[in-house]
Design a protein around this motif. Structure first.
Motif, PDB file in Angstrom:
ATOM      1  N   GLN A  13     -50.571  78.834  24.374  1.00  0.00           N
ATOM      2  CA  GLN A  13     -49.641  79.646  24.456  1.00  0.00           C
ATOM      3  C   GLN A  13     -48.970  79.251  25.970  1.00  0.00           C
ATOM      4  N   HIS A  45     -40.610  77.053  21.275  1.00  0.00           N
ATOM      5  CA  HIS A  45     -41.619  77.496  20.301  1.00  0.00           C
ATOM      6  C   HIS A  45     -41.300  76.847  18.852  1.00  0.00           C
ATOM      7  N   ASN A 101     -46.629  79.957  21.309  1.00  0.00           N
ATOM      8  CA  ASN A 101     -45.869  81.316  21.555  1.00  0.00           C
ATOM      9  C   ASN A 101     -45.413  81.124  23.030  1.00  0.00           C
TER      10      ASN A 101
END
Length: 322
Positions: free
Chosen positions: A32, A57, A63
Motif C-alpha cells: 500500500q 493504482h 492501494n
C-alpha cells in the motif's frame, strides 16, 4: 528534533483516496502506497494528486493515498518520509524547498536530503506570482512599484514558505527598497492578512494561484517564471524590474534513501507513464505546473544546478538562516 516536528498532530490529514477495486494480475505490485505532500493542497492540486494516485493504482495494483503534512516549508512531510519504511510504501512529493532550499534558510533541518532521501523523478516546474487583494487599487506591476517607491513605509510584503521568502527579499533588492517583510506560519494566515490589508502584496507559488483567482481572492500583477494558464497580456514578468529577477520552483517525487534500486526504477517508470497519460496531463494543466520534458534523467544534476541558483538568490536577498 525529528519526532518533535511530528508531534504537531493538526498538520496531518488524508486528502487523497485509496483504490482497491481491481488488481491487475501479472503486474509488479508495491505495498500500500502513501504519497506525502508537505503542504496544504489547493483544490486543483488535490484533483491532480487524485488522478495521479488512480494511475499509480492502475499500473501497480496498489492501494494509494495522499497524505497532507503541511508545515515548516515541507520539512514535516520530508522528515516523516525520511524515517519511513524502505519497502516502497511511502513516497514524498518533493520540492526545491525539501531537497535544497530549506537547508539554506534554516539553521536546523531535521533530515538530510542527500543522506536520507533518494530522488525518483521530476513532475513539473512553476514560477511565483506577485499577488494583491482582488480589491487592491493597483491594477499593474508598474502602479505598485511607483507607489512603493513614493512612500516605502506604507507597504508590507508577506511570506509563508521558502519561495515567498526569497522572492520577497529579491523584490527589495531589485527594487532598491527596504519595505517590511512579514512572516506567516502558513498560506491561510498570509491570505487573511492580505485580505484585511495587514500586508499589501505577497508572492505565492504558481501552483496555488488558479484556485484563488477562481475564487476572486487575488489579482496577479507579475510572475517570476512560467505559470501555465496565466494570461501574459494582463500581467508582467518580474524580469521587467531586473532581467535576473527570475525564480522557479519544482515538484517531484522522492523516497527514503534505502529503498531498493529496483523499487525506485519501477516508480520512475510509473511516473514517466503518468505524465504521458492524457487524464493526468489534463488534471495537471489546471494546476499552474509546467510539465518537464524528461521526468527522470539527470535529476541529481538538475538539483545540484538548481541548488546553486537558489543559493545565489538567497545571498542577493540577504537572508540569513534562522
Amino acid at each position: 528534533m525529528r519526532w518533535s516536528l511530528l508531534s504537531v498532530l493538526g498538520v496531518l490529514s488524508l486528502a487523497g483516496h485509496a483504490w482497491a477495486d481491481h488488481i491487475h494480475p501479472g503486474k509488479v505490485q508495491f505495498p500500500q502506497v502513501s504519497v506525502v505532500a508537505g503542504t496544504q493542497l489547493s483544490q486543483n492540486l488535490h484533483d491532480f494528486a487524485t488522478v495521479f494516485s488512480r494511475f499509480v493504482h492502475e499500473k501497480t495494483g496498489s492501494n494509494v493515498q495522499i497524505m497532507q503534512m503541511a508545515g515548516e516549508s515541507g520539512m514535516i512531510g520530508a522528515d516523516y518520509v525520511s524515517q519511513s519504511a524502505d519497502d516502497g510504501s511511502v513516497f514524498l512529493f518533493s520540492t526545491h524547498s525539501t531537497q535544497s532550499v530549506n537547508s539554506m534558510l534554516q539553521k536546523t533541518v531535521s533530515y538530510s536530503p542527500e543522506q536520507d532521501l533518494v530522488n525518483v523523478g521530476m513532475i513539473g516546474t512553476f514560477g511565483a506570482a506577485l499577488v494583491v487583494p482582488v480589491d487592491s487599487p493597483f491594477r499593474t506591476f508598474s502602479q505598485l512599484l511607483d507607489a512603493i517607491r513614493l512612500n516605502p513605509p506604507d507597504y508590507r510584503i508577506g511570506y509563508y514558505n521558502s519561495t515567498s521568502q526569497v522572492a520577497a527579499g529579491l523584490f527589495n533588492y531589485y527594487a532598491d527598497v527596504n519595505i517590511t517583510v512579514m512572516p506567516y506560519k502558513n498560506r491561510s494566515l498570509l491570505l487573511h492578512e492580505l485580505a484585511i490589508n495587514g500586508i499589501q502584496f505577497a508572492f505565492l507559488d504558481g501552483a496555488f494561484v488558479h484556485d484563488l483567482l477562481k475564487e476572486k481572492k487575488i489579482r496577479v500583477l507579475a510572475i517570476t517564471g512560467d505559470i501555465p494558464g496565466i494570461d501574459m497580456n494582463e500581467v508582467d514578468l518580474t524580469a521587467k524590474l531586473h532581467p535576473d529577477f527570475v525564480l522557479e520552483g519544482w515538484l517531484g517525487m522522492a523516497a527514503p534513501r534505502n529503498v531498493p534500486g529496483d523499487v525506485v526504477s519501477r516508480m520512475r517508470s510509473v511516473l514517466r507513464g503518468a505524465l504521458a497519460d492524457a487524464r493526468v496531463k489534463q488534471a495537471m494543466q489546471k494546476t499552474g505546473l509546467k510539465p518537464v520534458d524528461n521526468v527522470c534523467l539527470n535529476i541529481e544534476k538538475f538539483i545540484q544546478h538548481d541548488t546553486e541558483r537558489w543559493r545565489k538568490r538567497i545571498m542577493l536577498a540577504k537572508i540569513t538562516p534562522r
